[in-house]
Design a protein around this motif. Structure first.
Motif, mmCIF file in Angstrom:
data_model
loop_
_atom_site.group_PDB
_atom_site.id
_atom_site.type_symbol
_atom_site.label_atom_id
_atom_site.label_comp_id
_atom_site.label_asym_id
_atom_site.label_seq_id
_atom_site.Cartn_x
_atom_site.Cartn_y
_atom_site.Cartn_z
ATOM 1 N N LYS A 9 1.356 4.192 12.791
ATOM 2 C CA LYS A 9 1.867 4.524 11.236
ATOM 3 C C LYS A 9 1.045 3.353 10.360
ATOM 4 N N LEU A 10 0.029 3.887 9.339
ATOM 5 C CA LEU A 10 -0.740 2.911 8.819
ATOM 6 C C LEU A 10 -0.623 3.175 7.250
ATOM 7 N N GLY A 11 0.219 2.547 6.659
ATOM 8 C CA GLY A 11 0.631 2.639 5.131
ATOM 9 C C GLY A 11 1.242 4.275 5.038
ATOM 10 N N PRO A 12 0.976 4.969 4.268
ATOM 11 C CA PRO A 12 1.350 6.117 4.066
ATOM 12 C C PRO A 12 0.804 7.315 5.209
ATOM 13 N N LEU A 58 1.078 -1.045 -0.207
ATOM 14 C CA LEU A 58 -0.008 0.075 0.051
ATOM 15 C C LEU A 58 0.992 1.316 -0.083
ATOM 16 N N VAL A 59 1.902 1.217 0.745
ATOM 17 C CA VAL A 59 2.831 2.302 0.725
ATOM 18 C C VAL A 59 3.326 2.603 -0.534
ATOM 19 N N SER A 60 3.743 1.550 -1.289
ATOM 20 C CA SER A 60 4.280 1.826 -2.726
ATOM 21 C C SER A 60 3.246 2.099 -3.643
ATOM 22 N N ASP A 65 -1.427 12.285 6.284
ATOM 23 C CA ASP A 65 -0.410 12.191 5.603
ATOM 24 C C ASP A 65 0.330 13.307 5.629
ATOM 25 N N PRO A 66 1.298 13.718 6.458
ATOM 26 C CA PRO A 66 2.062 14.854 6.785
ATOM 27 C C PRO A 66 2.912 15.399 5.496
ATOM 28 N N HIS A 115 8.803 -2.108 6.859
ATOM 29 C CA HIS A 115 7.606 -1.730 6.067
ATOM 30 C C HIS A 115 6.484 -1.820 6.853
ATOM 31 N N SER A 116 6.311 -2.674 7.890
ATOM 32 C CA SER A 116 5.393 -3.063 8.461
ATOM 33 C C SER A 116 4.610 -1.985 9.276
ATOM 34 N N ALA A 117 3.580 -1.755 9.500
ATOM 35 C CA ALA A 117 2.620 -0.834 10.633
ATOM 36 C C ALA A 117 3.455 -0.674 11.679
ATOM 37 N N GLY A 118 3.492 0.602 12.133
ATOM 38 C CA GLY A 118 4.094 0.832 13.358
ATOM 39 C C GLY A 118 3.451 1.428 14.416
ATOM 40 N N TYR A 119 3.970 1.720 15.475
ATOM 41 C CA TYR A 119 3.446 2.226 16.828
ATOM 42 C C TYR A 119 4.292 2.966 17.507
ATOM 43 N N GLY A 120 3.830 4.238 18.233
ATOM 44 C CA GLY A 120 5.028 4.956 18.933
ATOM 45 C C GLY A 120 4.090 5.541 20.011
ATOM 46 N N LEU A 121 4.333 6.542 20.765
ATOM 47 C CA LEU A 121 3.647 7.056 21.821
ATOM 48 C C LEU A 121 2.040 7.333 21.407
ATOM 49 N N GLY A 122 1.200 6.379 21.591
ATOM 50 C CA GLY A 122 -0.047 6.411 21.248
ATOM 51 C C GLY A 122 -0.198 7.099 19.645
ATOM 52 N N MET A 123 0.480 6.668 18.936
ATOM 53 C CA MET A 123 0.169 7.073 17.510
ATOM 54 C C MET A 123 0.671 5.831 16.630
#
Length: 388
Positions: free
Chosen positions: A329-332, A19-21, A350-351, A319-327
């Motif tokens: 990353k889902l695709g882009p 999905l990212v690509s 998407d920033p 490239h897998s989905a990621g997680y941080g401090l309550g946020m």
């Protein structure tokens, strides 16, 4: 297999490297194509209804699809309220990070400073709770707990009860060493917010997030409140909390309209609380996720720390989905998703491109077991721009 209530890494897996690509969504988008995509997906997956919002800069597309009530056939409306599940976690984390800014808490504070009898509590940090690397088990996957949700849908749970269910299970791994999505983490964080702010969680959210952002249609209900503010979408569930999977024959019947989902609109969400109890609308969530990702709720250093905290859920796949401090990353996109009985939602921003996407569905999982809003979001992010 028990339905993983609220939102989990398994749902994030929809947003893969492919999905990212392949992500093409951009303006000017073909709104007819976008609408057709949603209509086809809700029809093919027995989703009663959905609300979709996409915007970038001064261009915005908002549309409601399907029905809000299967019994009355009331059409879905774009301004309807939905339970937004684990998108609530981003709110809980935001207030915690604000308290860190204010010097009332430290990210490396140990959980044992605030809670007794937590497995490895003298090693688990506040940051570990926030980024799902605490090793604390989640109460929401217990078969006995899901049975209670089915048998007593209006039962009110206290945060203390939920935490106890989580911490009486053995530790899953050494804190910080692995990722595991645990709702227990965020109930503990909600309790900390109430202790440190000396106010209810619903008031803390209102004063620190909703009011500053003028989110007038968003609220954290009191623990005993199982209602939604009007107008609202009814929420539906195939299967049960304890036994969510449909047989092949049941899936065929559901897709053919011969097996209808159960209306669980008034199920009490207190069991989710700081991990998943909030109610919102598409327009409010768009305002919120843009501030969540783009800044406005935290000071610049803390916002940077939050964005840089996101790590791949699977360390072997960058490239897998990621997680941080309550946020997440889902695709882009950065944001979160949310899932609980009756509802499933996706919010992302998407920033890099400035594109915001909100999808709200009044079905938790499709007959095939996929998050109803997530499959719509994934599809929309692959719709190409219209030819100029």
């Amino acid at each position: 297999m028990l339905r993983r209530l609220l939102s989990v890494g398994g749902l994030f897996a929809l947003f893969s490297a492919a999905l990212v690509s392949n992500c093409q969504a951009q303006w000017p988008a073909n709104q007819a194509t976008l609408a057709h995509t949603v209509e086809q997906l809700i029809s093919e997956n027995a989703i009663p209804g959905a609300v979709v919002l996409m915007r970038q800069g001064d261009q915005e597309w908002v549309q409601a699809f399907g029905v809000a009530d299967l019994k009355t056939k009331q059409p879905m409306q774009a301004d309807m309220s939905f339970r937004v599940g684990s998108n609530t976690k981003t709110m809980t984390a935001t207030v915690i990070l604000q308290l860190v800014q204010e010097g009332k808490l430290k990210l490396d504070d140990k959980v044992s400073q605030f809670f007794d009898n937590v497995p490895q509590g003298d090693e688990v940090t506040i940051a570990d709770l926030l980024d799902m690397r605490s090793g604390i088990a989640t109460y929401s996957e217990l078969k006995s707990f899901n049975r209670i949700l089915d048998q007593q849908p209006t039962k009110t749970f206290t945060p203390e009860q939920l935490i106890q269910l989580g911490i009486e299970q053995p530790a899953m791994f050494k804190p910080g060493s692995e990722y595991f999505y645990s709702n227990t983490n965020y109930v503990m964080l909600g309790v900390l917010i109430e202790r440190l702010t000396k106010m209810s969680l619903e008031d803390a959210f209102e004063q620190r997030i909703f009011k500053p952002l003028k989110m007038t249609r968003t609220l954290m209900p009191a623990q005993e409140d199982n209602k939604l503010p009007s107008p609202f979408a009814h929420g539906y569930l195939f299967g049960t909390n304890e036994n969510p999977s449909l047989t092949d024959e049941q899936q065929k019947e559901a897709l053919a309209g011969k097996l209808l989902p159960t209306d669980v609109t008034l199920a009490n969400p207190s069991w989710g609380w700081a991990a998943g109890g909030a109610i919102s609308t598409a327009s409010d969530l768009a305002v919120y996720v843009e501030a969540l990702v783009g800044g406005g709720l935290l000071d610049a250093p803390m916002q940077t720390k939050r964005l840089e905290s996101i790590r791949p859920n699977n360390p072997d796949d960058p490239h897998s989905a990621g997680y941080g401090l309550g946020m997440a990353k889902l695709g882009p996109m950065l944001g979160h998703d949310g899932s609980l009985p009756g509802y499933q939602s996706f919010m992302g921003h998407d920033p890099k491109t400035g594109l915001t996407l909100i999808v709200l569905a009044n079905l938790q999982e499709t007959p095939g077991g996929e998050g109803a809003a997530n499959i719509i979001a994934k599809a929309l992010l692959q719709v190409p721009a219209a030819a100029e």
